[in-house]
Design a protein around this motif. Structure first.
Motif, PDB file in Angstrom:
ATOM      1  N   ALA A  86      -4.525 -26.174  50.631  1.00 39.12           N
ATOM      2  CA  ALA A  86      -5.592 -25.694  50.476  1.00 39.12           C
ATOM      3  C   ALA A  86      -5.491 -24.410  49.861  1.00 39.12           C
ATOM      4  CB  ALA A  86      -6.187 -25.268  51.942  1.00 39.12           C
ATOM      5  N   PHE A  87      -5.144 -23.582  50.039  1.00 38.80           N
ATOM      6  CA  PHE A  87      -5.591 -21.987  49.103  1.00 38.80           C
ATOM      7  C   PHE A  87      -5.040 -21.917  47.874  1.00 38.80           C
ATOM      8  CE2 PHE A  87      -2.643 -18.396  47.744  1.00 38.80           C
ATOM      9  CZ  PHE A  87      -3.547 -17.309  47.594  1.00 38.80           C
ATOM     10  N   LEU A  88      -4.202 -23.341  47.184  1.00 36.35           N
ATOM     11  CA  LEU A  88      -4.033 -23.984  45.786  1.00 36.35           C
ATOM     12  C   LEU A  88      -5.116 -24.560  45.287  1.00 36.35           C
ATOM     13  CD1 LEU A  88      -1.956 -23.624  43.153  1.00 36.35           C
ATOM     14  CD2 LEU A  88      -1.203 -25.818  43.839  1.00 36.35           C
ATOM     15  N   LEU A  89      -5.852 -25.082  45.898  1.00 38.64           N
ATOM     16  CA  LEU A  89      -6.981 -26.111  45.978  1.00 38.64           C
ATOM     17  C   LEU A  89      -8.318 -25.374  45.661  1.00 38.64           C
ATOM     18  CD1 LEU A  89      -6.730 -29.110  47.400  1.00 38.64           C
ATOM     19  CD2 LEU A  89      -6.613 -28.995  45.151  1.00 38.64           C
ATOM     20  N   LEU A  90      -8.523 -24.326  46.394  1.00 40.51           N
ATOM     21  CA  LEU A  90      -9.454 -23.070  46.639  1.00 40.51           C
ATOM     22  C   LEU A  90      -9.281 -21.591  45.758  1.00 40.51           C
ATOM     23  CD1 LEU A  90     -10.718 -24.170  49.486  1.00 40.51           C
ATOM     24  CD2 LEU A  90     -10.685 -22.717  50.203  1.00 40.51           C
ATOM     25  N   PHE A  91      -8.483 -21.437  45.402  1.00 40.77           N
ATOM     26  CA  PHE A  91      -8.114 -20.288  44.148  1.00 40.77           C
ATOM     27  C   PHE A  91      -8.074 -20.975  42.889  1.00 40.77           C
ATOM     28  CE2 PHE A  91      -5.508 -18.167  41.476  1.00 40.77           C
ATOM     29  CZ  PHE A  91      -5.295 -16.679  41.808  1.00 40.77           C
ATOM     30  N   ALA A  92      -7.722 -21.898  42.839  1.00 40.42           N
ATOM     31  CA  ALA A  92      -8.337 -22.799  41.838  1.00 40.42           C
ATOM     32  C   ALA A  92      -9.529 -22.812  41.083  1.00 40.42           C
ATOM     33  CB  ALA A  92      -7.089 -24.296  41.092  1.00 40.42           C
ATOM     34  N   ALA A  93     -10.227 -23.525  42.765  1.00 42.69           N
ATOM     35  CA  ALA A  93     -12.118 -23.693  42.107  1.00 42.69           C
ATOM     36  C   ALA A  93     -12.492 -22.917  41.832  1.00 42.69           C
ATOM     37  CB  ALA A  93     -11.334 -25.151  43.311  1.00 42.69           C
ATOM     38  N   SER A  94     -12.403 -21.679  42.204  1.00 40.09           N
ATOM     39  CA  SER A  94     -13.169 -20.221  42.666  1.00 40.09           C
ATOM     40  C   SER A  94     -12.922 -19.843  41.187  1.00 40.09           C
ATOM     41  CB  SER A  94     -12.503 -19.212  43.756  1.00 40.09           C
ATOM     42  OG  SER A  94     -11.726 -18.897  43.434  1.00 40.09           O
ATOM     43  N   LEU A  95     -11.534 -19.912  40.917  1.00 40.05           N
ATOM     44  CA  LEU A  95     -11.247 -19.160  39.536  1.00 40.05           C
ATOM     45  C   LEU A  95     -11.840 -19.373  38.497  1.00 40.05           C
ATOM     46  CD1 LEU A  95      -9.251 -16.495  38.757  1.00 40.05           C
ATOM     47  CD2 LEU A  95      -7.317 -18.466  37.878  1.00 40.05           C
ATOM     48  N   ALA A  96     -11.947 -20.851  38.201  1.00 40.29           N
ATOM     49  CA  ALA A  96     -12.877 -21.419  37.592  1.00 40.29           C
ATOM     50  C   ALA A  96     -14.167 -21.656  37.255  1.00 40.29           C
ATOM     51  CB  ALA A  96     -12.543 -22.857  36.976  1.00 40.29           C
ATOM     52  N   ASP A  97     -14.912 -21.632  38.125  1.00 37.61           N
ATOM     53  CA  ASP A  97     -16.240 -21.442  39.510  1.00 37.61           C
ATOM     54  C   ASP A  97     -16.840 -20.395  38.118  1.00 37.61           C
ATOM     55  OD1 ASP A  97     -18.338 -21.699  39.537  1.00 37.61           O
ATOM     56  OD2 ASP A  97     -18.767 -20.475  41.468  1.00 37.61           O
ATOM     57  N   PHE A  98     -17.452 -20.598  37.369  1.00 40.23           N
ATOM     58  CA  PHE A  98     -18.517 -20.292  36.177  1.00 40.23           C
ATOM     59  C   PHE A  98     -19.987 -19.577  36.308  1.00 40.23           C
ATOM     60  CE2 PHE A  98     -21.766 -20.393  32.696  1.00 40.23           C
ATOM     61  CZ  PHE A  98     -20.858 -19.821  32.064  1.00 40.23           C
ATOM     62  N   ALA A  99     -20.543 -20.648  37.347  1.00 45.77           N
ATOM     63  CA  ALA A  99     -22.073 -20.697  37.534  1.00 45.77           C
ATOM     64  C   ALA A  99     -22.226 -19.087  38.441  1.00 45.77           C
ATOM     65  CB  ALA A  99     -23.198 -21.787  38.694  1.00 45.77           C
TER      66      ALA A  99
END
Length: 212
Positions: A86-99
């Motif tokens: 969960a930490f890895l998925l959330l970190f990658a998703a928030s890191l790539a968030d643009f909007a």
């Protein structure tokens, strides 16, 4: 977030009467990111926790362990793969968030995705944008290696004899269960409010105009 906590927000201005409130900044961005991505953590953790045999906890209780000791020595170690994933998925998703950072953060604090985009579209600096985009790989790779190291340190398999009937989970007290249920209900109400507000704002001519 802007409709609720902006200068003419429904909560800040119309309900609380606060003038000059702002919905932009780090706190708003963190709140929006948390509200957006916590379902990913839930979907990752749920099967891990559901796979833990309650009989293992019952055996610990029969040996005189307290609820906190059972949670700390049995439940929590067996849930480490779920926490790490969960930490890895959330970190990658928030890191790539643009909007979200582009709208809520603005010029308050720069983040790599928005800076890379503005470097290319605003300054037409393709090399600079490529460097910033490549820089996103460094923390992503570091967190991935950390997650692999964290999970690889131990084994997460329960060895038992003949499987018996499932028992109720006793590691959570009734008052804690009610507290967690109230917290989940509160989060659900917040999400329902945001969607209801979006629906209302989509069917009116203007939302939050200055009136005299």
């Amino acid at each position: 977030m802007i409709f609720s906590f902006g200068p003419r927000g429904l909560i800040t201005y119309h309900v609380l009467g606060i003038k000059g409130a702002t919905a932009y900044g780090l706190h708003s961005t963190l709140f929006a990111e948390t509200l957006t991505y916590f379902p990913i953590a839930y979907l990752t953790m749920r099967p891990i926790l559901a796979a833990i045999d309650p009989n293992v906890e019952d055996m610990a209780f029969s040996l005189g362990s307290s609820r906190w000791r059972v949670f700390r020595t049995i439940t929590l170690p067996l849930a480490v793969p779920g926490f790490a994933n969960a930490f890895l998925l959330l970190f990658a998703a928030s890191l790539a968030d643009f909007a979200t950072p582009l709208i809520l953060a603005g010029n308050s604090f720069p983040v790599l995705p928005t800076q890379a985009y503005l470097q290319i579209t605003g300054l037409f600096d393709f090399k600079g944008g490529a460097v910033l985009s490549f820089a996103l790989l460094v923390p992503a790779a570091a967190v991935y290696l950390l997650q692999r190291h964290w999970v690889a340190r131990g084994a997460y398999v329960t060895v038992t004899g003949k499987a018996g009937p499932a028992t109720l989970i006793k590691s959570v007290t009734p008052w804690a269960r009610r507290l967690l249920l109230a917290a989940c209900a509160g989060v659900g109400l917040v999400i329902t409010y945001f969607y209801a507000l979006l629906f209302y704002a989509s069917v009116v001519t203007a939302f939050g105009p200055i009136t005299r």
